[in-house]
Scaffold this motif. Sequence first.
Motif, PDB file in Angstrom:
ATOM      1  N   THR A 115       5.226 100.912 -23.754  1.00  0.00           N
ATOM      2  CA  THR A 115       4.999 102.310 -23.374  1.00  0.00           C
ATOM      3  C   THR A 115       5.824 102.720 -22.162  1.00  0.00           C
ATOM      4  O   THR A 115       6.192 103.883 -22.019  1.00  0.00           O
ATOM      5  CB  THR A 115       3.505 102.537 -23.065  1.00  0.00           C
ATOM      6  OG1 THR A 115       3.045 101.417 -22.310  1.00  0.00           O
ATOM      7  CG2 THR A 115       2.684 102.699 -24.323  1.00  0.00           C
ATOM      8  N   ASP A 116       6.105 101.774 -21.279  1.00  0.00           N
ATOM      9  CA  ASP A 116       6.818 102.136 -20.050  1.00  0.00           C
ATOM     10  C   ASP A 116       8.278 101.694 -20.008  1.00  0.00           C
ATOM     11  O   ASP A 116       8.987 101.994 -19.048  1.00  0.00           O
ATOM     12  CB  ASP A 116       6.090 101.537 -18.835  1.00  0.00           C
ATOM     13  CG  ASP A 116       4.687 102.096 -18.725  1.00  0.00           C
ATOM     14  OD1 ASP A 116       4.550 103.323 -18.925  1.00  0.00           O
ATOM     15  OD2 ASP A 116       3.759 101.312 -18.499  1.00  0.00           O
ATOM     16  N   ALA A 117       8.711 100.980 -21.056  1.00  0.00           N
ATOM     17  CA  ALA A 117      10.076 100.442 -21.028  1.00  0.00           C
ATOM     18  C   ALA A 117      11.104 101.569 -20.886  1.00  0.00           C
ATOM     19  O   ALA A 117      11.992 101.512 -20.025  1.00  0.00           O
ATOM     20  CB  ALA A 117      10.356  99.647 -22.299  1.00  0.00           C
ATOM     21  N   TYR A 118      10.972 102.594 -21.728  1.00  0.00           N
ATOM     22  CA  TYR A 118      11.967 103.671 -21.711  1.00  0.00           C
ATOM     23  C   TYR A 118      12.034 104.314 -20.328  1.00  0.00           C
ATOM     24  O   TYR A 118      13.124 104.540 -19.774  1.00  0.00           O
ATOM     25  CB  TYR A 118      11.628 104.724 -22.770  1.00  0.00           C
ATOM     26  CG  TYR A 118      12.634 105.850 -22.801  1.00  0.00           C
ATOM     27  CD1 TYR A 118      13.834 105.705 -23.501  1.00  0.00           C
ATOM     28  CD2 TYR A 118      12.405 107.043 -22.112  1.00  0.00           C
ATOM     29  CE1 TYR A 118      14.786 106.721 -23.508  1.00  0.00           C
ATOM     30  CE2 TYR A 118      13.351 108.058 -22.109  1.00  0.00           C
ATOM     31  CZ  TYR A 118      14.538 107.885 -22.814  1.00  0.00           C
ATOM     32  OH  TYR A 118      15.483 108.899 -22.813  1.00  0.00           O
ATOM     33  N   ALA A 119      10.840 104.604 -19.738  1.00  0.00           N
ATOM     34  CA  ALA A 119      10.811 105.251 -18.424  1.00  0.00           C
ATOM     35  C   ALA A 119      11.473 104.372 -17.373  1.00  0.00           C
ATOM     36  O   ALA A 119      12.208 104.866 -16.498  1.00  0.00           O
ATOM     37  CB  ALA A 119       9.363 105.550 -18.033  1.00  0.00           C
ATOM     38  N   SER A 120      11.261 103.046 -17.475  1.00  0.00           N
ATOM     39  CA  SER A 120      11.859 102.173 -16.453  1.00  0.00           C
ATOM     40  C   SER A 120      13.383 102.155 -16.594  1.00  0.00           C
ATOM     41  O   SER A 120      14.104 102.106 -15.603  1.00  0.00           O
ATOM     42  CB  SER A 120      11.272 100.760 -16.519  1.00  0.00           C
ATOM     43  OG  SER A 120      11.681 100.097 -17.688  1.00  0.00           O
ATOM     44  N   TYR A 154      14.606 105.263 -15.012  1.00  0.00           N
ATOM     45  CA  TYR A 154      14.626 105.111 -13.544  1.00  0.00           C
ATOM     46  C   TYR A 154      15.922 104.393 -13.126  1.00  0.00           C
ATOM     47  O   TYR A 154      16.622 104.816 -12.201  1.00  0.00           O
ATOM     48  CB  TYR A 154      13.399 104.319 -13.072  1.00  0.00           C
ATOM     49  CG  TYR A 154      13.527 103.882 -11.630  1.00  0.00           C
ATOM     50  CD1 TYR A 154      13.281 104.774 -10.573  1.00  0.00           C
ATOM     51  CD2 TYR A 154      13.968 102.591 -11.322  1.00  0.00           C
ATOM     52  CE1 TYR A 154      13.455 104.383  -9.256  1.00  0.00           C
ATOM     53  CE2 TYR A 154      14.146 102.189 -10.007  1.00  0.00           C
ATOM     54  CZ  TYR A 154      13.885 103.085  -8.980  1.00  0.00           C
ATOM     55  OH  TYR A 154      14.077 102.706  -7.680  1.00  0.00           O
ATOM     56  N   ASP A 172      10.359  97.522 -17.034  1.00  0.00           N
ATOM     57  CA  ASP A 172       8.952  97.344 -17.389  1.00  0.00           C
ATOM     58  C   ASP A 172       8.885  96.805 -18.810  1.00  0.00           C
ATOM     59  O   ASP A 172       9.379  97.435 -19.749  1.00  0.00           O
ATOM     60  CB  ASP A 172       8.222  98.693 -17.292  1.00  0.00           C
ATOM     61  CG  ASP A 172       6.731  98.474 -17.286  1.00  0.00           C
ATOM     62  OD1 ASP A 172       6.234  97.705 -18.129  1.00  0.00           O
ATOM     63  OD2 ASP A 172       6.062  99.050 -16.406  1.00  0.00           O
TER      64      ASP A 172
END
Length: 515
Positions: free
Chosen positions: A60-65, A68, A56
Motif C-alpha cells: 500500500t505504501d510502496a508507490y508513495a515511498s 518521495y 516502504d
Amino acid sequence: MGVLKRLLRILFERAEALFELGFGPHHNPLAWLGALGWYFFWIVAGTGIYLYIFFDTGITDAYASVEYITVDQWYLAGVARSLHRYASDALVIVVVLHMAREFSLDRLRGKRFFAWVTGVPALFFVYVCGISGYWLVWDRLAQYIAIATTEFFDVLPFFGEPIANNFLDSTTLSGRFFTLMVFIHIFAPLFMLVLMWVHIQRHAGAKVNPPRPLAIGTAATLIVLSFVHPATSQGPADLDVVPAEVGFDWFYLVIYPLLDIVPGGQLWLLLIGAAAILLLLPWLPPAKQTAAAVVSLDNCNGCARCFDDCPFSAITMVPRSDGKGYATEALVNVDNCMRCGVCVGSCPTATPFRRATAIVPGIELPEQPIGALREKTLAAAKSFVKGRRILVYACEHCGSETLQDDGTVVVTMPCTGMLPPSFIDFALSRNLADGIAIAGCADSDCYFRLGGDWTDDRLNGRRDPYLRRRVDRERVRLWRTRSAATRARDRARDEFRAALQELPKNRKPGRGTDD
Ligand code: HEM
Ligand code: SF4
Ligand code: SF4
C-alpha cells in the motif's frame, strides 16, 4: 554456426575500430564489457542499498515511498533511483554484448566451456533482478508486469490455484506476492554476485575493473542522464482499471510483447529451447582437443614463472616430489589448461640454444614441442626466396598466415605468448633472418587473454624472461592487429622490409652464449 561467428566477428571488429578512434586502443569499451558488467553491478548494488533506506516494502505504501524518493528527495535519492535504473539498463547491454563478443571470438569451446555455462545463469539472474525491480514501484507498469508474469506462470502445471488471481481486482490483492518480489529483488543480486565470482574462477587476473578513465566517463554519463532524464513512475497501480498504455523498458521487458502474440505454452518451450541451445553452444560443434601442457621434472627448477603467466590459473606450485634441491615444482591442472602454450614462453629452460638433440623444457605442449619450433625456425631460414628475410612468429588466431611471400616466412603457434624471447635472439644471432616479427591478436582480442600482453612485456623488459639486451631492436617488430586487418599487416610488413633495407646486412652467424 561458423558463419554466424565470422559475421559477428566482422561486425565487432568494425565497431571496435570505430570506438578506438574515440577511446584509443586501451580504453575501448568493447574490450572491457565483462569488467563494465562488474562495474554496473556495483553501481546498481550501491544505489539499491541507499534506496532501500527510504523504500516502504508494504504494497500500500510502496508507490508513495518511491514518489518521495523521486520528487521530495530528487537531488539525492531521486538521482540514486535514476542511476539504479540506468546502470541496470547498461548492465543488460554490456552483458548481452559481452556474450555475443565472446561467442564471436570463439572463446567458449572445449575446456573453455566453464565461463560460458556459468554466464548463462548469470544472464538469467540479471533479468530476474530487473523484472522484480520494476514490480516494486507498484505503478501501472508494475501492474502490467505482475499480471502478465503471473498469467505466464499459470500456464505451468505447478500451481493448484492460479497465481494471477491475486491481481484480479483490488479486493483480491494481497501483499504476499509483493513481499516475495521484495525478497527476490534483494536475494537475486546476491546469487548473481556468487555466479559472477564463479564465472571468472578460471581466469587469472580477470579484468573486473574497467580502466579509470572509462569508469569515470561512464559514471559521469549516467549521472548526467539521471539529471537530464530522471527515472519516474507511471501513476499508481489500480487493479480495478486495466492499464491502457504503459511506457516500456525494452532492455528488461523485451519478451513481454511476445506474451500477447505467442501462446504461453509455446513461449515457455521457446525460452527453454533457447536456454538449452545457449548452454550447448560450447559443444556445437565439439572442439578438437589437444593434449594439456606437461611438466618435465628433470628440467623444472620451480621458478614459478609459468604459474605467474598462465592466463587460466591452470598451474599450481606444489612441494617438490623428486627429491631435487628445489622447494617446489609446477603442476598442471588438465581440466583448466587451454593449451595456449603461454607457460612454455615463460619457462627459462625453453631455449633453442641448447645443443641437445631433444630439447625438453620444464613445461611444454606435447603436440607442439619447443624442439619442433626450433626445427621450423631452422627450416624457415632455408625457404626464403629473395630480398630481406623476415621471419614471422604468428599466433594461429590472428590471420597472419597471409603475410607469407618470397621474403617472408610465417611460423605459427597457438599464441605469441608461447614464444620464448630467446628464439628471437637465436634466429638473429645465427643469421637465420634479417628481421623478426611477432604477429598476434589486437590488444583487446588476444584469443588466450594475456599471451599478447606478456609478449609485449617480455620484449620490452617488463617481464621475465626478457629479450636479451644484445638483440638489435631495430630488427624486431611486434604487430598486434585484428584478424580482418589484412591490409594493415601487409603495410607493416612492407614498412619493416624497407626499414631492414636501410640497415647493414645481418651479421655473420654467431654463437649464442648458452651454446
Ligand atoms: C553478470 C554478467 C557477467 C559478467 C559481470 C561477466 C564478466 C566477465 C569477466 C570479468 C570475464 C573475464 C574477462 C577477462 O579478464 O578476460 C568474463 C569472461 C567470459 N564471459 Fe562473462 N560475464 C557475465 C556474463 C556472461 C554471459 C551471459 C556469458 C555467456 C553466456 C559470458 C561468457 C563469458 C566467456 C565465454 C568469457 C571468456 C572465457 C575465456 O576467455 O575463456 N559471460 N566475463
Ligand atoms: S617456468 Fe619452467 S622451470 Fe619455472 S616452474 Fe614453470 S616449468 Fe618449472
Ligand atoms: S598451456 Fe596455457 S593454460 Fe595450459 S598450463 Fe600452459 S599457460 Fe596455462
